[in-house]
Design an enzyme around this catalytic site. Sequence first.
Site, PDB file in Angstrom:
ATOM      1  N   HIS A 180      -9.491   0.994   4.823  1.00 46.64           N
ATOM      2  CA  HIS A 180      -8.229   1.123   5.558  1.00 46.64           C
ATOM      3  C   HIS A 180      -8.461   2.001   6.791  1.00 46.64           C
ATOM      4  CE1 HIS A 180      -4.141   2.252   6.569  1.00 46.64           C
ATOM      5  NE2 HIS A 180      -3.768   1.180   5.908  1.00 46.64           N
ATOM      6  N   ASN A 234       0.869  -1.174   0.000  1.00 45.18           N
ATOM      7  CA  ASN A 234       0.000   0.000   0.000  1.00 45.18           C
ATOM      8  C   ASN A 234       0.907   1.226   0.000  1.00 45.18           C
ATOM      9  OD1 ASN A 234      -1.772   2.063   0.538  1.00 45.18           O
ATOM     10  ND2 ASN A 234      -2.420   1.305   2.548  1.00 45.18           N
ATOM     11  N   GLU A 264      -5.315  -5.204  10.369  1.00 49.98           N
ATOM     12  CA  GLU A 264      -4.294  -4.186  10.615  1.00 49.98           C
ATOM     13  C   GLU A 264      -4.567  -3.502  11.950  1.00 49.98           C
ATOM     14  OE1 GLU A 264      -2.285  -2.922   6.688  1.00 49.98           O
ATOM     15  OE2 GLU A 264      -3.915  -1.531   7.089  1.00 49.98           O
ATOM     16  N   LYS A 274       0.117   4.251  -0.164  1.00 46.99           N
ATOM     17  CA  LYS A 274      -0.508   5.410   0.495  1.00 46.99           C
ATOM     18  C   LYS A 274      -0.297   6.673  -0.343  1.00 46.99           C
ATOM     19  CE  LYS A 274      -0.189   3.035   4.877  1.00 46.99           C
ATOM     20  NZ  LYS A 274      -0.070   3.094   6.322  1.00 46.99           N
ATOM     21  N   GLY A 294       2.712   2.042  10.883  1.00 46.87           N
ATOM     22  CA  GLY A 294       3.666   3.146  10.786  1.00 46.87           C
ATOM     23  C   GLY A 294       4.374   3.482  12.088  1.00 46.87           C
ATOM     24  N   GLU A 326      -6.862   4.342   7.993  1.00 44.90           N
ATOM     25  CA  GLU A 326      -6.656   5.781   7.765  1.00 44.90           C
ATOM     26  C   GLU A 326      -7.903   6.400   7.140  1.00 44.90           C
ATOM     27  OE1 GLU A 326      -2.980   5.242   5.689  1.00 44.90           O
ATOM     28  OE2 GLU A 326      -2.073   4.633   7.582  1.00 44.90           O
ATOM     29  N   SER A 359       3.616  -2.431  10.231  1.00 42.28           N
ATOM     30  CA  SER A 359       5.069  -2.516  10.397  1.00 42.28           C
ATOM     31  C   SER A 359       5.665  -3.857   9.959  1.00 42.28           C
ATOM     32  CB  SER A 359       5.463  -2.192  11.850  1.00 42.28           C
ATOM     33  OG  SER A 359       5.058  -0.877  12.176  1.00 42.28           O
TER      34      SER A 359
END
Length: 257
Positions: free
Chosen positions: A97, A9, A169, A11, A175, A99, A215
């Site tokens: 996702h 991904n 996730e 992003k 991250g 985010e 990660s």
Amino acid sequence: MRKTIIAGNWKLYKTIPEAIELANGLKRELFQLDAQDIEIVICPVYTALTEVFEVIQNSAIGMGAQDAYWQDEGAFTGEVSCKMLKDAGCTYVIIGHSERRQFFGETNETVNKKVKAVLAAGLTPIMCVGETLAEREANKTFAVLEDHVAGGLKGFSAEDAVKIVIAYEPVWAIGTGKTATPAQAQEAHAYIRGLLAKLYSKEVAAKMRIQYGGSVKPDNIEELMHQPDVDGALVGGASLKVDSFADIVKKAAKIRK
Ligand code: 13P
């Protein structure tokens, strides 16, 4: 047997020239891998899709988008439809996702509509689920997973469900450099598979693939992939460099389950 699926991904990173360079590098590094053994997916930003597709066409690498709208066309300023993504060369779409849930108002209802549209277009949805740190600390991990999985899959037949890839996730591992331990990942994946068995059947649950994301790096992919219910990875930061993503893919491809 569930085929391993490793997706990158990207992003909100990479201009068009940078995306082409990364795709070319991956194609070079991964050319020996057989698409029969492993699914490799890269998910660039919308603006780079067409050019990246030119590069990876006829290789073992597939392409996905990072989101999609559920209508095919219409007065929906700023949106991109599944039909258009398919037109650009996508075969996968990441939906829900964290985010998007966190910053763009994505809910189980919108995730559900989007996954439905992705399936209707004949593409593979990668549906993301996972708890925040606060939810984990409040012992709500399983409740959140149940909410995301059942909410996202609402109304889908078993025939549809088996086409969906789920990405677990944990938000606290995205991250942050903090990976879930292999045991934590396995526990969540096994729980999700149990939910799928309840929603559908053991047979359907045994066919559905669940990726881990958060990660993932070349030095932790192997132990994650050795977990019985981890069927692949959704990689963020480490997918932005040829060496680290190619390394992750090659290591995952060697693990036969
Ligand atoms: P990182 O690998 O950078 O933690 O990101 C994970 C992720 O969000 C993939 O979708």
